[in-house]
Write an enzyme that holds these catalytic residues in place. Structure first.
Site: not given
Length: 407
Positions: A267, A311
């Protein structure tokens, strides 16, 4: 026509009066199939090769998932395993009725690579330090044992061997009874009458005894030195306390100062690749706040347990975030993200967001394959859940298999 099946008779008559008829039926169905999904799977990530779609269907004639027909039970309940490939997978469930009405359910599920088995770095470091301390302690004990006192029971053996350790000067000294160590015969005339055999037949006369200060001196074996037992005990306690303190300090450092981890999904590509060994600063936000563009590690509730997610911070408290033509719009301005994502990558989302206080909006750099704030039920990361700021990454092999394979 009425709702449901309507019979229809058709007559065909020619000019001569001949006629022919046939019958058919027309179904009027204005109620579409009722399709309900028990658990939402859209926007989720999984390392499994299948995802289970569960639900119930009513008023239908057939049902398919990704164009593959399957049969629910007699009550309309179903649970079907949908195969997944690495990356994003589109899932479509369609329920049809006899009138051709269709009810559909669509979802996107991302399959990630299975996390590789690895031993946490803090555990490895603590184990190495503890093992080193034990080895050092054992070696020290073995060396100390070489300097212990001989047991008291060995003193008798030393006394039996006293003759072998006579003083070299004993032959040159004269004892307290007048004997010379050079020649005993020369001293015969000096023996007094009281030393001779008594005439009364009482046996031998009084033979002079050697006093304790005589010429035959006892020479003890050189005793081996060992520190006092109390001192040894104190040293042992100090050693144990030292290594215990060293272990505690290591645990504290690798939990509250430096955080270590590996990347288990794609990701964050291309910034972080699967298997990268990453180092995070746990003290980075003690005196400051996260900024846009920071890569952070934070706690995320998933399947009833907390997992560590990584993230990039996109929105900070008070930001208004929108998405237009593949770009991120923050507070009315287009964000330039060319520093960490390719130009041909689009960031799409139909929702808009306003970041609340003490919260952050985050996304992965791999925008087309990232389960992030755009899809979460609660799209914001609380400030208290942020654990550290990304410092650097390496391809250092940290799994047991990779470590030995790299040797």
């Amino acid at each position: 026509m009425n709702e449901g099946n309507n019979p229809v008779a058709v007559w065909v008559v020619d000019r001569s009066g001949n006629r022919k008829s046939f019958e058919t039926s027309v179904i009027l169905d204005t109620v579409v199939p009722i399709l309900s999904i028990l658990k939402e799977v859209g926007g989720t990530e999984t390392a499994n090769d299948t995802v289970k779609v569960e639900g119930r269907v009513d008023d239908y004639s057939r049902i398919t998932v990704n164009n593959e027909e399957f049969s629910p039970d007699w009550e309309g309940n179903f649970a079907v395993d949908v195969p997944l490939e690495l990356g994003q997978n589109n899932i479509q469930v369609d329920a049809y009725d006899d009138a051709g009405n269709v009810t559909s359910y669509r979802a996107t599920v991302t399959r990630i690579e299975k996390p590789k088995f690895s031993i946490p770095i803090p555990v490895i470091a603590a184990a190495v330090l503890l093992l080193g301390g034990i080895i050092f302690f054992v070696v020290k004990k073995i060396r100390d044992s070489q300097y212990e006192y001989e047991d008291d029971d060995d003193d008798d053996d030393d006394d039996n061997d006293d003759g072998e350790y006579e003083d070299d000067n004993s032959d040159d000294e004269e004892d307290d009874n007048g004997f010379s160590g050079d020649n005993p015969a020369d001293n015969a005339d000096d023996i007094s009458s009281e030393h001779r055999v008594k005439e009364d037949g009482s046996g031998l006369g009084n033979i002079p005894r050697r006093e304790s200060g005589g010429s035959r001196k006892k020479n003890l074996k050189p005793s081996k030195f060992r520190p006092h037992k109390i001192k040894n005990k104190r040293q042992e306690i100090i050693s144990i306390a030292y290594y215990a303190l060293l272990l505690i300090v290591t645990i504290v450092i690798f939990n509250y100062v430096i955080l270590l981890g590996t990347t288990s999904s794609g990701s964050m590509e291309p910034t972080l690749r699967v298997g990268n060994f990453c180092v995070y600063n746990a003290l980075a936000y003690t005196a400051s706040e996260p900024e846009r563009g920071d890569i952070i590690m934070f706690n995320f509730a998933k399947d009833g347990r907390e997992v560590a997610y990584v993230k990039r911070v996109i929105g900070i408290p008070g930001d208004k975030i929108q998405f237009l033509d593949g770009y991120v719009i923050i507070n009315g301005q287009t964000v330039n993200e060319s520093a960490y994502i390719p130009e041909n990558v689009e960031t799409n989302c139909e929702r808009s967001f306003e970041v609340p206080e003490n919260s952050y909006f985050v996304m992965g750099d791999n925008r087309e394959n990232s389960y992030d704030s755009r899809y979460w039920e609660n799209p914001y990361v609380p400030r208290k859940e942020i654990r550290g700021k990304f410092m650097f990454s390496s391809d250092f092999p940290i799994t047991v298999k990779e470590f030995f394979a790299s040797l």
